[in-house]
Design an enzyme around this catalytic site. Structure first.
Site, PDB file in Angstrom:
ATOM      1  N   GLY A   1      32.703  47.128  29.217  1.00  0.00           N
ATOM      2  CA  GLY A   1      33.797  47.674  30.002  1.00  0.00           C
ATOM      3  C   GLY A   1      34.762  48.450  29.127  1.00  0.00           C
TER       4      GLY A   1
ATOM      5  N   LEU B   1      37.953  47.853  28.161  1.00  0.00           N
ATOM      6  CA  LEU B   1      38.585  47.052  27.120  1.00  0.00           C
ATOM      7  C   LEU B   1      37.531  46.429  26.217  1.00  0.00           C
ATOM      8  CD1 LEU B   1      41.030  45.745  25.784  1.00  0.00           C
ATOM      9  CD2 LEU B   1      40.919  43.929  27.519  1.00  0.00           C
TER      10      LEU B   1
ATOM     11  N   ASP C   1      25.195  36.516  33.902  1.00  0.00           N
ATOM     12  CA  ASP C   1      25.985  36.417  35.128  1.00  0.00           C
ATOM     13  C   ASP C   1      27.053  35.331  35.012  1.00  0.00           C
ATOM     14  OD1 ASP C   1      26.977  36.351  37.694  1.00  0.00           O
ATOM     15  OD2 ASP C   1      25.077  35.798  38.648  1.00  0.00           O
TER      16      ASP C   1
ATOM     17  N   ALA D   1      35.762  41.328  34.790  1.00  0.00           N
ATOM     18  CA  ALA D   1      36.566  41.135  36.005  1.00  0.00           C
ATOM     19  C   ALA D   1      36.115  42.118  37.071  1.00  0.00           C
ATOM     20  CB  ALA D   1      38.054  41.345  35.725  1.00  0.00           C
ATOM     21  N   TYR D   2      36.474  41.817  38.298  1.00  0.00           N
ATOM     22  CA  TYR D   2      36.362  42.767  39.402  1.00  0.00           C
ATOM     23  C   TYR D   2      37.709  43.481  39.451  1.00  0.00           C
ATOM     24  CZ  TYR D   2      35.260  44.650  44.048  1.00  0.00           C
ATOM     25  OH  TYR D   2      34.996  45.483  45.107  1.00  0.00           O
ATOM     26  N   THR D   3      37.737  44.768  39.090  1.00  0.00           N
ATOM     27  CA  THR D   3      39.013  45.460  38.912  1.00  0.00           C
ATOM     28  C   THR D   3      39.273  46.590  39.902  1.00  0.00           C
ATOM     29  OG1 THR D   3      37.999  46.926  37.271  1.00  0.00           O
ATOM     30  CG2 THR D   3      39.082  44.934  36.444  1.00  0.00           C
TER      31      THR D   3
ATOM     32  N   ASP E   1      49.131  42.223  35.943  1.00  0.00           N
ATOM     33  CA  ASP E   1      50.455  42.211  36.562  1.00  0.00           C
ATOM     34  C   ASP E   1      50.378  41.947  38.058  1.00  0.00           C
ATOM     35  OD1 ASP E   1      49.176  44.870  36.492  1.00  0.00           O
ATOM     36  OD2 ASP E   1      50.917  45.542  37.629  1.00  0.00           O
TER      37      ASP E   1
ATOM     38  N   TYR F   1      42.761  41.434  44.965  1.00  0.00           N
ATOM     39  CA  TYR F   1      42.636  41.484  43.511  1.00  0.00           C
ATOM     40  C   TYR F   1      43.644  40.544  42.850  1.00  0.00           C
ATOM     41  CZ  TYR F   1      43.048  43.323  38.750  1.00  0.00           C
ATOM     42  OH  TYR F   1      43.115  43.456  37.391  1.00  0.00           O
TER      43      TYR F   1
ATOM     44  N   TRP G   1      48.389  48.762  33.860  1.00  0.00           N
ATOM     45  CA  TRP G   1      48.238  50.212  33.690  1.00  0.00           C
ATOM     46  C   TRP G   1      47.358  50.536  32.477  1.00  0.00           C
ATOM     47  CZ3 TRP G   1      53.116  53.549  35.126  1.00  0.00           C
ATOM     48  CH2 TRP G   1      53.668  53.078  36.345  1.00  0.00           C
TER      49      TRP G   1
END
Length: 314
Positions: free
Chosen positions: A9, A11, A34, A74-76, A116, A139, A164
């Site tokens: 990903g 990051l 998974d 994560a699911y972002t 956040d 989320y 952000w």
């Protein structure tokens, strides 16, 4: 040994790069392991020793194990989560619990990235770590629930909330806006949402610093306190002013070749499926005090990001 989950990903890619630069021993996994399947996590953990060590050599037992797990997965997709709440919960809540359980089982310390969005975004002053959570949208709620389960499951964890976020690998606001300004003569950007841009380069450095400070502690008294911490770049701005800064440095470093007019608008003029926080500035006083971090201002990091040769509009 460090186990980096979500290594491909935005990051995770940056953390991977910096771990390699520091010659820190790690293994990275992404979708091939998974996180919603506890058996898959346990099976991978057991395979690490045989894959990465010559068991015929004399190796200290504390080196024959995973000492840290960094969870960047994560699911972002904030808007899509409203249509896929079950999947978001599996990844952000159940996945976090599964990772915490395997970390506790093998005696590893955990660094987990949060957001956040665990707050309702109605604040007026920077959020501190101990303020009440009221997850915003699917989320935010699933990420907040993931935090709660980690706290119940184990003690040796650092939850790092950020906001952000942008980086060199993957889709993000800086790339999206840069591309839009190169292909449109004018764009509108919301000017009534305040927060702080965060460069993945700076966050990755902070993650590694947390591990180094913890591992370098001589005793339990000098070990940095486990728990929740906030990390973004310093300062605050709006999406509109963030966009103007992107345009300024984009023109300076020839990332933007088109002349584009940027017009402010309200959130009501730019409706989204998921509600965005009107205010999402996070206080960094705790992480600066505990770990002695010096955090760059958001505009300084943006400038360096857009100047860097790795910058590539997706």
């Amino acid at each position: 040994m460090i186990w980096l989950i979500g290594c491909k990903g935005m990051l995770g890619s940056e953390v991977t790069k910096q771990l390699k630069e520091k010659n820190l021993e790690f293994v990275g996994t992404d979708k091939e392991v998974d996180i919603t399947n506890p058996d898959a996590l346990e099976s991978f953990e057991k395979s690490v020793i045989t894959s990465f060590y010559d068991l015929d050599k004399v190796i200290p037992e504390d080196k024959k194990k995973i000492n840290w797990i960094i969870n960047c997965s994560a699911y972002t997709n904030v808007d899509k989560a409203e249509d896929e709440p079950e999947l978001a919960e599996k990844l952000n809540t159940e996945g976090a619990l599964n990772i915490a359980r395997i970390a506790r089982k093998i005696g590893a310390k955990l660094i987990h990235i949060s957001t956040d969005y665990v707050f309702n975004g109605e604040g007026k002053t920077p959020y501190t770590e101990d303020m009440p959570k009221e997850g915003l949208g699917v989320y935010g709620r699933t990420k907040a629930a993931g935090e709660d389960l980690i706290e119940k499951e184990m003690v040796q964890y650092y939850i790092i909330r950020t906001a952000w976020l942008y980086g060199f690998d993957g889709r993000n606001f800086v790339y999206t806006i840069t591309n839009a300004m190169n292909t449109h003569d004018g764009i509108k950007v919301v000017n009534d949402q305040r927060g702080t841009p965060t460069c993945a380069v700076d966050l990755a450095k902070a993650i590694i610093t947390l591990m180094e400070k913890n591992d370098g502690a001589k005793d339990i008294i000098s070990t940095p306190t486990y728990g929740i911490y906030h990390f973004t770049n310093e300062g605050e701005t709006t999406w509109y002013d963030f966009t103007k800064a992107i345009y300024k440095y984009g023109k300076k470093y020839k990332r933007i070749t088109n002349n584009c007019t940027i017009t402010p608008c309200t959130s009501d003029e730019y409706p989204t499926k998921a509600r965005r926080p009107a205010y999402s500035v996070l206080s960094k006083e705790k992480i600066k005090s505990e770990f002695g971090l010096k955090i760059p201002e958001w505009e300084k990091s943006l400038k360096m990001f857009m100047k860097d040769k790795r910058f590539l509009v997706k």
